[in-house]
Design a protein around this motif. Structure first.
Motif, PDB file in Angstrom:
ATOM      1  N   GLU A  13      -2.337  12.333 -18.192  1.00 11.83           N
ATOM      2  CA  GLU A  13      -3.637  12.818 -17.721  1.00 11.83           C
ATOM      3  C   GLU A  13      -4.533  11.679 -17.264  1.00 11.83           C
ATOM      4  N   ARG A  14      -4.144  10.457 -17.587  1.00 12.83           N
ATOM      5  CA  ARG A  14      -4.956   9.316 -17.160  1.00 12.83           C
ATOM      6  C   ARG A  14      -4.331   8.552 -16.010  1.00 12.83           C
ATOM      7  N   SER A  15      -3.154   8.982 -15.587  1.00 16.24           N
ATOM      8  CA  SER A  15      -2.462   8.222 -14.559  1.00 16.24           C
ATOM      9  C   SER A  15      -1.736   9.159 -13.607  1.00 16.24           C
ATOM     10  N   LEU A  26       2.665  -3.560  -4.291  1.00 14.19           N
ATOM     11  CA  LEU A  26       1.252  -3.724  -3.935  1.00 14.19           C
ATOM     12  C   LEU A  26       0.540  -2.453  -4.395  1.00 14.19           C
ATOM     13  N   TYR A  27      -0.385  -2.622  -5.330  1.00 12.70           N
ATOM     14  CA  TYR A  27      -1.043  -1.460  -5.935  1.00 12.70           C
ATOM     15  C   TYR A  27      -2.488  -1.400  -5.449  1.00 12.70           C
ATOM     16  N   LEU A  28      -2.810  -0.400  -4.643  1.00  9.32           N
ATOM     17  CA  LEU A  28      -4.159  -0.294  -4.063  1.00  9.32           C
ATOM     18  C   LEU A  28      -4.989   0.701  -4.863  1.00  9.32           C
ATOM     19  N   GLY A  29      -6.109   0.261  -5.377  1.00 15.46           N
ATOM     20  CA  GLY A  29      -6.949   1.125  -6.224  1.00 15.46           C
ATOM     21  C   GLY A  29      -6.558   0.951  -7.675  1.00 15.46           C
ATOM     22  N   ALA A  30      -6.464  -0.313  -8.119  1.00 16.43           N
ATOM     23  CA  ALA A  30      -5.954  -0.617  -9.459  1.00 16.43           C
ATOM     24  C   ALA A  30      -6.929  -0.201 -10.554  1.00 16.43           C
ATOM     25  N   SER A  31      -8.206  -0.131 -10.216  1.00 19.92           N
ATOM     26  CA  SER A  31      -9.241   0.255 -11.174  1.00 19.92           C
ATOM     27  C   SER A  31      -9.199  -0.626 -12.421  1.00 19.92           C
ATOM     28  N   HIS A  32      -9.398  -0.059 -13.604  1.00 16.53           N
ATOM     29  CA  HIS A  32      -9.393  -0.861 -14.839  1.00 16.53           C
ATOM     30  C   HIS A  32      -7.999  -1.358 -15.193  1.00 16.53           C
ATOM     31  N   GLY A  33      -6.984  -0.842 -14.500  1.00 15.33           N
ATOM     32  CA  GLY A  33      -5.639  -1.343 -14.726  1.00 15.33           C
ATOM     33  C   GLY A  33      -4.795  -0.490 -15.661  1.00 15.33           C
ATOM     34  N   TYR A  34      -5.218   0.748 -15.884  1.00 12.11           N
ATOM     35  CA  TYR A  34      -4.457   1.597 -16.802  1.00 12.11           C
ATOM     36  C   TYR A  34      -2.996   1.719 -16.342  1.00 12.11           C
ATOM     37  N   THR A  35      -2.800   2.299 -15.165  1.00 14.18           N
ATOM     38  CA  THR A  35      -1.437   2.484 -14.667  1.00 14.18           C
ATOM     39  C   THR A  35      -0.734   1.140 -14.448  1.00 14.18           C
ATOM     40  N   VAL A  36      -1.474   0.177 -13.904  1.00 15.20           N
ATOM     41  CA  VAL A  36      -0.892  -1.139 -13.630  1.00 15.20           C
ATOM     42  C   VAL A  36      -0.320  -1.760 -14.907  1.00 15.20           C
ATOM     43  N   LEU A  81      -4.904  -4.489  -6.575  1.00 13.67           N
ATOM     44  CA  LEU A  81      -6.078  -4.640  -5.706  1.00 13.67           C
ATOM     45  C   LEU A  81      -7.136  -3.580  -5.980  1.00 13.67           C
ATOM     46  N   ASP A  82      -8.377  -3.994  -5.985  1.00 16.94           N
ATOM     47  CA  ASP A  82      -9.508  -3.060  -6.029  1.00 16.94           C
ATOM     48  C   ASP A  82     -10.721  -3.769  -5.434  1.00 16.94           C
ATOM     49  N   PHE A  83     -11.715  -2.983  -5.014  1.00 17.25           N
ATOM     50  CA  PHE A  83     -12.897  -3.622  -4.415  1.00 17.25           C
ATOM     51  C   PHE A  83     -14.172  -3.425  -5.231  1.00 17.25           C
ATOM     52  N   ALA A  84     -14.038  -2.833  -6.439  1.00 12.18           N
ATOM     53  CA  ALA A  84     -15.232  -2.617  -7.256  1.00 12.18           C
ATOM     54  C   ALA A  84     -15.312  -3.706  -8.331  1.00 12.18           C
ATOM     55  N   PRO A  85     -16.382  -4.493  -8.325  1.00  8.24           N
ATOM     56  CA  PRO A  85     -16.474  -5.604  -9.276  1.00  8.24           C
ATOM     57  C   PRO A  85     -16.364  -5.150 -10.728  1.00  8.24           C
ATOM     58  N   ALA A 122     -10.347  -7.062  -3.025  1.00 11.68           N
ATOM     59  CA  ALA A 122     -10.484  -6.871  -1.582  1.00 11.68           C
ATOM     60  C   ALA A 122     -10.605  -5.388  -1.265  1.00 11.68           C
ATOM     61  N   ASN A 123     -11.003  -5.110  -0.036  1.00  9.81           N
ATOM     62  CA  ASN A 123     -11.101  -3.741   0.435  1.00  9.81           C
ATOM     63  C   ASN A 123      -9.783  -3.353   1.110  1.00  9.81           C
ATOM     64  N   ALA A 124      -9.164  -2.291   0.624  1.00 10.66           N
ATOM     65  CA  ALA A 124      -7.862  -1.870   1.145  1.00 10.66           C
ATOM     66  C   ALA A 124      -7.921  -1.473   2.620  1.00 10.66           C
ATOM     67  N   ASP A 132      -3.908   4.706  -4.732  1.00 11.93           N
ATOM     68  CA  ASP A 132      -4.726   5.720  -5.397  1.00 11.93           C
ATOM     69  C   ASP A 132      -6.184   5.289  -5.263  1.00 11.93           C
ATOM     70  N   VAL A 133      -6.781   5.556  -4.095  1.00 11.45           N
ATOM     71  CA  VAL A 133      -8.137   5.069  -3.872  1.00 11.45           C
ATOM     72  C   VAL A 133      -9.195   6.166  -3.755  1.00 11.45           C
ATOM     73  N   ALA A 134      -8.769   7.423  -3.651  1.00  4.11           N
ATOM     74  CA  ALA A 134      -9.743   8.514  -3.569  1.00  4.11           C
ATOM     75  C   ALA A 134     -10.829   8.258  -2.524  1.00  4.11           C
ATOM     76  N   GLN A 135     -10.390   8.047  -1.296  1.00  7.07           N
ATOM     77  CA  GLN A 135     -11.339   7.811  -0.204  1.00  7.07           C
ATOM     78  C   GLN A 135     -11.128   8.838   0.900  1.00  7.07           C
ATOM     79  N   ARG A 136     -12.148   9.003   1.717  1.00  8.62           N
ATOM     80  CA  ARG A 136     -12.085   9.977   2.809  1.00  8.62           C
ATOM     81  C   ARG A 136     -10.881   9.719   3.730  1.00  8.62           C
TER      82      ARG A 136
HETATM   83  C1  LIG Z   1      -9.047   6.977  -9.027  1.00  2.40           C
HETATM   84  S1  LIG Z   1      -9.306   5.254  -9.251  1.00  2.40           S
HETATM   85  C2  LIG Z   1      -7.684   4.614  -9.489  1.00  2.40           C
HETATM   86  C3  LIG Z   1      -7.114   4.778 -10.908  1.00  2.40           C
HETATM   87  C4  LIG Z   1      -5.845   3.947 -11.139  1.00  2.40           C
HETATM   88  N1  LIG Z   1      -4.922   4.132 -10.034  1.00  2.40           N
HETATM   89  C5  LIG Z   1      -5.142   4.273 -12.436  1.00  2.40           C
HETATM   90  O1  LIG Z   1      -4.283   5.164 -12.426  1.00  2.40           O
HETATM   91  O2  LIG Z   1      -5.403   3.619 -13.442  1.00  2.40           O
HETATM   92  C6  LIG Z   1      -9.707   4.761  -7.596  1.00  2.40           C
HETATM   93  C7  LIG Z   1     -10.013   3.278  -7.442  1.00  2.40           C
HETATM   94  O3  LIG Z   1      -9.926   2.935  -6.073  1.00  2.40           O
HETATM   95  C8  LIG Z   1     -10.877   1.959  -5.777  1.00  2.40           C
HETATM   96  N2  LIG Z   1     -11.092   1.989  -4.329  1.00  2.40           N
HETATM   97  C9  LIG Z   1     -11.590   2.982  -3.583  1.00  2.40           C
HETATM   98  N3  LIG Z   1     -11.621   2.639  -2.292  1.00  2.40           N
HETATM   99  C10 LIG Z   1     -11.109   1.394  -2.197  1.00  2.40           C
HETATM  100  C11 LIG Z   1     -10.874   0.496  -1.116  1.00  2.40           C
HETATM  101  N4  LIG Z   1     -11.182   0.838   0.140  1.00  2.40           N
HETATM  102  N5  LIG Z   1     -10.350  -0.708  -1.396  1.00  2.40           N
HETATM  103  C12 LIG Z   1     -10.038  -1.043  -2.660  1.00  2.40           C
HETATM  104  N6  LIG Z   1     -10.231  -0.246  -3.717  1.00  2.40           N
HETATM  105  C13 LIG Z   1     -10.760   0.966  -3.488  1.00  2.40           C
HETATM  106  C14 LIG Z   1     -12.073   2.326  -6.619  1.00  2.40           C
HETATM  107  O4  LIG Z   1     -12.895   1.210  -6.860  1.00  2.40           O
HETATM  108  C15 LIG Z   1     -11.404   2.866  -7.887  1.00  2.40           C
HETATM  109  O5  LIG Z   1     -11.315   1.870  -8.875  1.00  2.40           O
END
Ligand SMILES: C[S@@+](CC[C@H](N)C(=O)[O-])C[C@H]1O[C@@H](n2cnc3c(N)ncnc32)[C@H](O)[C@@H]1O
Lengths: 221, 236
Positions: free
Chosen positions: A50-52, A74-84, A99-103, A124-126, A144-148
């Motif tokens: 449920e967390r990954s 290459l893992y895009l949207g690593a967030s806090h690193g749970y899945t990583v 990789l993630d772009f949120a400090p 960096a920004n994916a 896994d970046v949840a973006q438009r």
């Molecule tokens: C739903 S979380 C990912 C959760 C993670 N995959 C896990 O399972 O532990 C989405 C992440 O994508 C990052 N993100 C969104 N858009 C991004 C972009 N354009 N470049 C890099 N990171 C991005 C957000 O900062 C956020 O941490």
């Protein structure tokens, strides 16, 4: 405890709804307060599907992911690193660029990367692969970046970093793409779009682990 | 390059980037959130004090309706003698209630301090926005955008609706009426206008906001006073 031989380092225990998933680990160290159990076969960290989204897809029976113990990812949207952090224990001889772009979340990712020798952080920004062009070609691109414009970002990165024959794994969140469309319709549309560029190997919807999410496994030609 | 060298290079680089990303915007958002958190806690604590104190000075509790004022009054001393209905607190009870009121009072002053910190910071960092919108709205829009830099790149149609995201999504999903203003609803020019004029004023204000954000981000001239006067002449 039984190995799920399709994936490296992954085990399960129990049946049906009560199945629990574990990743074998070398050290008794938990990063997210997850349970660690020791067994004759060794030490195991319990992972919560449920967390990954990756492990939700596994729990939903995804047939292949292209992951081997020596995969580079290459893992895009690593967030806090749970899945990583769990992937790190699966690809023991491989490497992960996280990789993630949120400090705020990158800070946590750095602390994990310092302790796991196969993780390298990328802040960096994916959407701008040219800003991390120093990363080598990889076997797997996970996103896994949840973006438009998730699909576009995914394609860009697979173009730039995925080896031919490599696997692309995409976790798609319907609501961050288009609030007005029905998730099912959106998932179909994305599948069509992916088929233009890749071989779509598998597809799962992630409920009940994750609402309105889909997971695509594609292969680069 | 082998992976370990690349990894150690990336670790160093990421740390440096994270270090550099800590700009004043961060403290503006955090101070604003601390201000909002305190507001919730203060309401909570003041209510508790009222509830407790009401047993001893019910008349006073009824007479003073603003929390901050009530707390201040009790912190000066729980004068229960003139209450016919109220009970008589034992010495330790009176003391602890007065201490409680003093602590809450202290938090009210700290909340003021946060506001003053924001005001000073914004006067320096975003002087145009601060004058055009006032301290709290400026802090809210910067915080919602993530940074002044990002704010300065948003079109004025987005600025007008910043803070109304929920209503906007509801509009998109269900066809409910589209929102006309976000945080700027609290601006005196908008909030005091007739509902017919609000949309129009909000648009004009958002236009000026967009210019002010750019002026502030690029450290340009100070023009906000004139903009505000123009708006007041047109709509005030
Ligand atoms: C739903 S979380 C990912 C959760 C993670 N995959 C896990 O399972 O532990 C989405 C992440 O994508 C990052 N993100 C969104 N858009 C991004 C972009 N354009 N470049 C890099 N990171 C991005 C957000 O900062 C956020 O941490």
């Amino acid at each position: 405890m039984q190995p799920i031989t399709r994936y490296p380092g992954l085990f399960k225990d129990g049946h049906g709804k009560r199945t629990k998933y574990f990743v074998q680990t070398a050290k008794r160290q938990s990063f997210f307060d997850e349970r660690i159990v020791s067994h004759q076969q060794g030490l195991f960290r319990e992972v919560d599907p449920e967390r990954s989204k990756l492990f939700a897809a596994i729990a939903k029976g995804v047939s292949q992911l292209g992951l081997k113990e020596d995969s580079s990812i290459l893992y895009l949207g690593a967030s806090h690193g749970y899945t990583v952090s769990f992937l790190s224990d699966m690809v023991t001889k491989g490497q992960i660029f996280a990789l993630d772009f949120a400090p705020r979340v990158m800070r946590d990712m750095v602390f994990i990367a310092e302790q796991k020798e196969n993780i390298a952080p990328v802040y960096a920004n994916a959407s701008h692969p040219e800003t991390y062009a120093n990363i080598p070609l990889v076997d797997v691109v996970f996103m896994d970046v949840a973006q438009r414009n998730q699909v576009e970002i995914f394609k860009k990165n697979c173009d730039a970093f995925l080896k031919s024959g490599g696997f692309g794994l995409l976790a798609l969140k319907a609501r961050s793409m288009d609030m007005t469309k029905k998730p099912k319709d959106l998932f179909k549309q994305v599948r069509k779009e992916l088929e233009r560029n890749f071989i779509v190997v598998d597809y799962r919807e992630l409920d009940p682990f994750e609402k309105d999410h889909a997971f695509y496994v594609v292969k680069k030609r | 390059m082998d992976f370990q060298s690349l990894r150690s290079e990336l670790l160093t680089k990421t740390k440096q980037q994270l270090h550099d990303a800590v700009t004043i915007d961060v403290s503006i958002s955090q101070a604003l959130s601390a201000y909002d958190d305190l507001q919730v806690q203060l309401n909570h604590l003041s209510k508790r004090l009222r509830d407790w104190t009401g047993y001893f000075v019910p008349e006073l509790e009824r007479r003073i309706s603003t929390n901050a004022h009530f707390v201040q009054e009790i912190s000066r001393g729980l004068a229960h003698e003139d209450s016919a209905m109220g009970g008589t607190p034992a010495q330790p009870t009176q003391q602890i209630i007065e201490r409680f009121a003093k602590q809450i009072n202290e938090l009210y002053s700290f909340q003021e301090e946060l506001l003053m910190y924001l005001e000073k910071t914004l006067q320096e960092f975003a002087p145009n926005l601060q004058v055009l919108l006032g301290t709290t709205i400026t802090a809210r829009v910067i915080s919602a955008a993530g940074s002044l830099e990002h704010l300065s790149r948003l079109p004025s149609s987005t600025l007008q609706l910043l803070g109304a995201e929920k209503a906007l999504f509801r509009h998109l999903r269900t066809g409910a009426r589209s929102p006309k203003h976000g945080f700027i609803i609290n601006h005196p020019l908008v909030s005091q206008a007739s509902s017919k004029m609000r949309g129009k004023i909000a648009r004009a204000l958002a236009d000026k906001m967009s210019i002010c954000a750019k002026l502030d981000y690029f450290k340009g001239e100070f023009l906000a006073k004139k903009y505000l006067q123009d708006l007041e002449k047109r709509f005030g």
